[in-house]
Design an enzyme around this catalytic site. Structure first.
Site, short mmCIF file in Angstrom:
data_model
loop_
_atom_site.label_atom_id
_atom_site.label_comp_id
_atom_site.label_asym_id
_atom_site.label_seq_id
_atom_site.Cartn_x
_atom_site.Cartn_y
_atom_site.Cartn_z
CE LYS A 101 -4.85 -16.35 7.26
NZ LYS A 101 -5.19 -14.92 7.44
NE ARG A 186 6.47 -9.48 28.87
CZ ARG A 186 7.68 -9.78 29.34
NH1 ARG A 186 7.81 -10.76 30.22
NH2 ARG A 186 8.74 -9.11 28.95
N GLY A 235 0.61 -7.85 14.91
CA GLY A 235 1.32 -6.62 15.23
C GLY A 235 2.83 -6.71 15.11
#
Length: 300
Positions: A101, A186, A235
């Site tokens: 990172k 979504r 998550g």
């Protein structure tokens, strides 16, 4: 599903010409091809050599090295770059690709990581940024970059800057709450469906609404997907979570290092890897979830 077929390499002419004008760079299409090798896999966050070995033996397609087991606290104003010696130790210990990172806009950190020889760089928006106005010009590097997004416009802007992989980010607190990840994935997929049904004349206005390049939107419309490899992150802690992301149309998943807190980290990682590979096989997923429930009980 977008992940049922190979990812077509993005070949916007202006981007490719920009890359080829500098001899020390890989063309953008090459970097996208390198990122495409991770399709259908799980990228596991690790903090040390032992975790990297477990992830590699369990079938991870890549490990991403973190210097924090969780995001820095909100009061933190800096996030020191990971010690290059730790990166080298992990490189020497496992054969899988290694991702590291860098802070948003910190192109010198990216230069150091490239010099060390990491396989991928994640310009990570969850770390306190080095530059809150400018992202790294990823076309200036040979190594493929990963960038995060929470909607389609943001993702395509990162592609225009040279990101070879997009990571749709959800939960920021690593609480095991997948709802934000699902919502954002979504949202991205819904916008792509809207785009694919648009008349070509409407794309100009849509590009303005999203703040994205017209040329990249045209490419996205033609392909019916984000024109680079697309993973989900945040998550995702169970095999069912991972399979859900794949069935929603992602090409793979990022798994946080909390997976190593369970009773049997190898089996936990292995069950998630198998779920990503067999995301449409409900019987296999049932077996993976049974195993996962048994080994994480009382661990989190």
């Amino acid at each position: 599903m977008a992940n049922d077929s190979a990812v077509t390499i993005y070949t916007n002419t202006s981007v490719s010409d920009h890359d080829l004008s500098k001899k020390d760079q890989n063309p953008f299409s090459i970097k996208v091809g390198l990122a495409q090798r991770l399709t259908g896999g799980a990228i596991i966050h690790v903090t040390n050599v032992d975790q990297a070995k477990i992830a590699e033996s369990a079938g991870a397609s890549c490990v991403i090295v973190s210097n924090h087991p969780s995001p820095p606290p909100p009061t933190s104003t800096i996030s020191p770059m990971l010690d290059p010696n730790i990166i080298k130790q992990i490189q020497d210990s496992v054969p899988v690709p290694l991702m590291a990172k860098t802070r948003v806009g910190h192109f010198v950190e990216a230069q150091i990581l490239e010099a060390i020889g990491v396989d991928y760089i994640d310009e990570n928006e969850l770390l306190p940024p080095a530059d809150d106005h400018n992202f790294i010009n990823k076309h200036n590097f040979r190594v493929p970059f990963v960038s995060g997004c929470r909607d389609l416009g943001e993702g395509l802007r990162r592609v225009r800057e040279g990101a070879a992989m997009i990571r749709t980010q959800g939960d920021l607190n690593r609480s095991g709450n997948i709802v934000e990840t699902v919502r954002n994935v979504r949202e991205v997929m819904q916008k792509i469906r809207v785009l694919t049904n648009m008349d070509e004349d409407e794309i100009f206005t849509f590009a303005k609404e999203l703040g994205a390049s017209y040329e990249i939107l045209v490419q996205t419309k033609q392909m019916g997907r984000i024109p680079v490899v697309h993973f989900a992150s945040g998550g995702i802690v169970t095999p069912a979570d991972a399979a859900l992301m794949m069935q929603l149309g992602c090409d793979g998943v990022f798994i946080d290092c909390e997976v190593f807190d369970c009773l049997d980290p190898y089996e936990c990682v292995r069950s998630i890897v198998q779920a990503v590979r067999n995301y449409n096989d409900a019987h296999m997923l049932a077996r993976s979830c049974e195993l996962n429930d048994a080994i994480v009980e009382g661990s989190y």
